[in-house]
Design a protein around this motif. Structure first.
Motif, mmCIF file in Angstrom:
data_model
loop_
_atom_site.group_PDB
_atom_site.id
_atom_site.type_symbol
_atom_site.label_atom_id
_atom_site.label_comp_id
_atom_site.label_asym_id
_atom_site.label_seq_id
_atom_site.Cartn_x
_atom_site.Cartn_y
_atom_site.Cartn_z
ATOM 1 N N VAL A 31 2.317 -5.461 -3.701
ATOM 2 C CA VAL A 31 3.063 -4.963 -4.857
ATOM 3 C C VAL A 31 4.247 -5.878 -5.116
ATOM 4 O O VAL A 31 5.088 -6.091 -4.236
ATOM 5 C CB VAL A 31 3.557 -3.517 -4.629
ATOM 6 C CG1 VAL A 31 4.303 -3.013 -5.868
ATOM 7 C CG2 VAL A 31 2.380 -2.612 -4.300
ATOM 8 N N MET A 32 4.315 -6.435 -6.317
ATOM 9 C CA MET A 32 5.372 -7.367 -6.694
ATOM 10 C C MET A 32 6.427 -6.635 -7.500
ATOM 11 O O MET A 32 6.163 -6.158 -8.606
ATOM 12 C CB MET A 32 4.763 -8.527 -7.498
ATOM 13 C CG MET A 32 3.805 -9.370 -6.671
ATOM 14 S SD MET A 32 2.615 -10.343 -7.669
ATOM 15 C CE MET A 32 1.223 -9.197 -7.718
ATOM 16 N N LEU A 33 7.618 -6.512 -6.939
ATOM 17 C CA LEU A 33 8.702 -5.742 -7.542
ATOM 18 C C LEU A 33 9.593 -6.660 -8.372
ATOM 19 O O LEU A 33 10.494 -7.312 -7.842
ATOM 20 C CB LEU A 33 9.522 -5.050 -6.445
ATOM 21 C CG LEU A 33 8.740 -4.121 -5.512
ATOM 22 C CD1 LEU A 33 9.599 -3.691 -4.336
ATOM 23 C CD2 LEU A 33 8.226 -2.910 -6.278
ATOM 24 N N GLY A 34 9.330 -6.758 -9.650
ATOM 25 C CA GLY A 34 10.139 -7.579 -10.530
ATOM 26 C C GLY A 34 9.513 -8.914 -10.867
ATOM 27 O O GLY A 34 8.585 -9.383 -10.202
ATOM 28 N N ALA A 35 10.057 -9.547 -11.899
ATOM 29 C CA ALA A 35 9.479 -10.789 -12.418
ATOM 30 C C ALA A 35 9.628 -11.951 -11.447
ATOM 31 O O ALA A 35 8.755 -12.818 -11.372
ATOM 32 C CB ALA A 35 10.123 -11.137 -13.757
ATOM 33 N N VAL A 93 7.018 5.457 -10.147
ATOM 34 C CA VAL A 93 6.280 6.247 -9.163
ATOM 35 C C VAL A 93 4.782 6.187 -9.450
ATOM 36 O O VAL A 93 3.953 6.068 -8.535
ATOM 37 C CB VAL A 93 6.777 7.708 -9.159
ATOM 38 C CG1 VAL A 93 5.883 8.588 -8.274
ATOM 39 C CG2 VAL A 93 8.227 7.776 -8.677
ATOM 40 N N ALA A 94 4.417 6.217 -10.735
ATOM 41 C CA ALA A 94 3.001 6.125 -11.109
ATOM 42 C C ALA A 94 2.418 4.782 -10.673
ATOM 43 O O ALA A 94 1.265 4.703 -10.217
ATOM 44 C CB ALA A 94 2.843 6.322 -12.619
ATOM 45 N N ASP A 95 3.197 3.712 -10.810
ATOM 46 C CA ASP A 95 2.731 2.395 -10.361
ATOM 47 C C ASP A 95 2.504 2.383 -8.855
ATOM 48 O O ASP A 95 1.529 1.785 -8.360
ATOM 49 C CB ASP A 95 3.761 1.323 -10.736
ATOM 50 C CG ASP A 95 3.708 0.937 -12.202
ATOM 51 O OD1 ASP A 95 2.692 1.244 -12.852
ATOM 52 O OD2 ASP A 95 4.686 0.327 -12.694
ATOM 53 N N LEU A 96 3.390 3.018 -8.111
ATOM 54 C CA LEU A 96 3.233 3.066 -6.657
ATOM 55 C C LEU A 96 1.988 3.855 -6.273
ATOM 56 O O LEU A 96 1.251 3.467 -5.349
ATOM 57 C CB LEU A 96 4.475 3.683 -6.008
ATOM 58 C CG LEU A 96 5.810 2.948 -6.214
ATOM 59 C CD1 LEU A 96 6.921 3.628 -5.420
ATOM 60 C CD2 LEU A 96 5.701 1.479 -5.826
ATOM 61 N N GLU A 142 2.135 -7.668 -17.656
ATOM 62 C CA GLU A 142 1.379 -7.674 -16.403
ATOM 63 C C GLU A 142 1.422 -6.339 -15.660
ATOM 64 O O GLU A 142 0.648 -6.122 -14.733
ATOM 65 C CB GLU A 142 1.954 -8.757 -15.463
ATOM 66 C CG GLU A 142 2.016 -10.136 -16.067
ATOM 67 C CD GLU A 142 0.683 -10.852 -16.022
ATOM 68 O OE1 GLU A 142 -0.272 -10.284 -15.464
ATOM 69 O OE2 GLU A 142 0.607 -11.977 -16.533
ATOM 70 N N ARG A 143 2.316 -5.455 -16.069
ATOM 71 C CA ARG A 143 2.567 -4.251 -15.292
ATOM 72 C C ARG A 143 1.384 -3.275 -15.273
ATOM 73 O O ARG A 143 0.592 -3.198 -16.209
ATOM 74 C CB ARG A 143 3.791 -3.535 -15.876
ATOM 75 C CG ARG A 143 4.232 -2.317 -15.101
ATOM 76 C CD ARG A 143 5.495 -1.726 -15.684
ATOM 77 N NE ARG A 143 5.945 -0.587 -14.904
ATOM 78 C CZ ARG A 143 7.049 0.095 -15.138
ATOM 79 N NH1 ARG A 143 7.833 -0.251 -16.149
ATOM 80 N NH2 ARG A 143 7.385 1.117 -14.372
ATOM 81 N N SER A 144 1.281 -2.543 -14.152
ATOM 82 C CA SER A 144 0.384 -1.382 -14.027
ATOM 83 C C SER A 144 -1.088 -1.726 -14.148
ATOM 84 O O SER A 144 -1.876 -0.936 -14.675
ATOM 85 C CB SER A 144 0.747 -0.311 -15.068
ATOM 86 O OG SER A 144 2.118 0.034 -14.991
ATOM 87 N N ARG A 145 -1.477 -2.896 -13.665
ATOM 88 C CA ARG A 145 -2.915 -3.207 -13.639
ATOM 89 C C ARG A 145 -3.218 -4.001 -12.373
ATOM 90 O O ARG A 145 -2.380 -4.752 -11.868
ATOM 91 C CB ARG A 145 -3.325 -4.016 -14.869
ATOM 92 C CG ARG A 145 -2.724 -5.407 -14.985
ATOM 93 C CD ARG A 145 -3.208 -6.093 -16.250
ATOM 94 N NE ARG A 145 -2.678 -7.441 -16.391
ATOM 95 C CZ ARG A 145 -3.247 -8.530 -15.849
ATOM 96 N NH1 ARG A 145 -4.354 -8.410 -15.144
ATOM 97 N NH2 ARG A 145 -2.712 -9.720 -16.043
ATOM 98 N N LEU A 180 -0.335 -5.979 -7.672
ATOM 99 C CA LEU A 180 0.111 -5.098 -8.744
ATOM 100 C C LEU A 180 1.577 -5.404 -9.043
ATOM 101 O O LEU A 180 2.398 -5.491 -8.135
ATOM 102 C CB LEU A 180 -0.054 -3.636 -8.360
ATOM 103 C CG LEU A 180 0.238 -2.640 -9.495
ATOM 104 C CD1 LEU A 180 -0.826 -1.562 -9.565
ATOM 105 C CD2 LEU A 180 1.617 -2.011 -9.318
ATOM 106 N N VAL A 181 1.875 -5.598 -10.331
ATOM 107 C CA VAL A 181 3.230 -5.924 -10.768
ATOM 108 C C VAL A 181 3.906 -4.676 -11.320
ATOM 109 O O VAL A 181 3.304 -3.932 -12.101
ATOM 110 C CB VAL A 181 3.211 -7.019 -11.853
ATOM 111 C CG1 VAL A 181 4.621 -7.293 -12.373
ATOM 112 C CG2 VAL A 181 2.586 -8.305 -11.297
ATOM 113 N N THR A 182 5.146 -4.468 -10.898
ATOM 114 C CA THR A 182 5.944 -3.381 -11.459
ATOM 115 C C THR A 182 7.403 -3.827 -11.484
ATOM 116 O O THR A 182 7.706 -4.972 -11.154
ATOM 117 C CB THR A 182 5.771 -2.070 -10.649
ATOM 118 O OG1 THR A 182 6.456 -1.005 -11.329
ATOM 119 C CG2 THR A 182 6.331 -2.208 -9.248
#
Length: 407
Positions: free
Chosen positions: A333-337, A392-395, A353-356, A367-369
């Protein structure tokens, strides 16, 4: 002028020499009035008492490294030569050409031995089984093996080892470094050793380390980029070695820099709450950052976060790569750009890129968030609540890609 006698703890006592040199050169004490000697084995020299009237000075890093290289030689007057190098810089006194020639020749010999040791360590260090100590023999003309004791320890993943040298040996028993005559080595402090003639850890060195603990210990000495010199300490990743989920942020903040642990500040506390709501236990994950030191600008007594640049990200890339290689997470999981761009190797826009799920080269699912600090910066409560729910949904989405144990 009366002679000054300086007693050092052992034949390559860089720490003791440096303390004495800072005092003596600060008082412009000429090299030819100093007697350098080594304390008898088993004895401890008295702690030096610096003169309050000494003048502070600074030495270029390359010059200090050259002095450290000389101290790794076995020249009888190596302490005098190294001090003369510093004294000449501080006072502006020309260094004798013959002495400079000997200094450079000694440094070249030390550098060559250091390279030989590092490149050939796997050929002369062997062990009979996984539970036995590593053993090796090396014909050395310098104290380069002693200066590389930390390197050897990391390369062998902190396992016990013993290196036999002419008339002496070095060994690591798993907790302490020992050095001395064959069969009777005594405790030796890593901190008293001269810095190796090469950077302590290179990209190739990191690639050879096979345990997270060893990589973390090696990273503590990292001085690759300027950030490492202004930060309090290296903040490495932490978590379960067999974790199937790995979270990567940008860099440690002020709280993390002081504590030496990732994600313990306000953003980290929010992150922990979101993990709990998503049904993920932090102790089952591995949490780290793209950059391992805190980059900041000082404003009065405050340290204000400054975005990590391309050079810092590139400098820390081997550490992050080692964490991924050793951990081999199923989900990253990548937290931030910043984290996403570093790990995907291209410019990333969170909105696109988020949420896929993203298939990564090593077979993991990426997964990027957003970074949790983004949520803290939102100005209105409604916006924070909405974005927190998305986070939270991304996690939860990331956790859904973790394969059950046994599959």
């Amino acid at each position: 002028m009366p002679r000054t006698v300086i007693t050092l703890a052992h034949p390559f006592d860089f720490a003791g020499w440096r303390i004495a040199t800072r005092d003596l050169a600060g008082r412009h004490v000429p090299p030819d009035t100093i007697t350098w000697q080594v304390a008898p084995p088993g004895s401890t020299p008295p702690a030096p008492t610096p003169d309050e009237n000494r003048q502070p000075f600074s030495i270029p890093r390359d010059t200090m490294q050259l002095a450290a290289d000389v101290l790794q030689s076995t020249l009888p007057d190596r302490f005098t030569l190294a001090y003369g190098l510093i004294y000449a810089h501080v006072t502006g006194t020309p260094l004798d050409a013959a002495d400079l020639g000997r200094i450079n020749e000694a440094a070249e010999t030390v550098s060559a031995e250091t390279q030989h040791l590092r490149q050939n360590l796997p050929t002369f260090m062997k062990r009979e089984g996984e539970d036995s100590e590593w053993r090796g023999t090396l014909d050395s003309r310098t104290y380069a093996p002693e200066s590389n004791a930390r390197f050897i320890t990391y390369q062998l993943s902190l396992a016990p080892w013993r290196l036999v040298l002419p008339e002496r040996e070095i060994c690591w028993n798993g907790t302490s470094l020992l050095h001395g005559p064959h069969g009777a080595p005594a405790p030796l402090s890593f901190g008293s050793l001269p810095p190796p003639a090469l950077p302590l850890v290179t990209d190739l060195d990191i690639e050879r380390i096979t345990s997270l603990r060893a990589v973390a210990l090696a990273a503590r000495t990292c001085l690759i980029c300027p950030m490492a010199r202004q930060a309090t300490q290296t903040v490495f990743g932490e978590g379960r070695p067999g974790a199937r989920m790995m979270f990567v942020g940008e860099q440690p903040g002020d709280r993390e820099d002081l504590a030496g642990r990732p994600f313990v500040g306000p953003a980290g506390q929010l992150f922990d709450r979101a993990l709990e709501e998503a049904g993920i236990r932090r102790e089952d994950t591995y949490v780290t950052n793209t950059v391992k030191h805190f980059k900041f600008q000082r404003r009065g007594t405050r340290r204000i976060h400054e975005k990590a640049g391309r050079d810092e990200i590139r400098a820390c890339a081997p550490w992050l790569a080692a964490e991924r290689r050793i951990l081999r997470p199923q989900v990253l999981v990548m937290l931030g750009a910043t984290a996403a761009s570093a790990l995907l190797g291209r410019t990333v826009t969170i909105g696109r890129e988020r949420s896929r799920a993203i298939e990564l080269d090593d077979g993991a699912t990426g997964l990027v968030t957003v970074h949790p600090s983004f949520l803290l910066r939102l100005p209105d409560e409604a916006g924070r609540a909405r974005e927190y729910a998305r986070f939270v949904a991304d996690l939860r989405l990331a956790a859904s890609h973790v394969m059950p144990v046994g599959t």
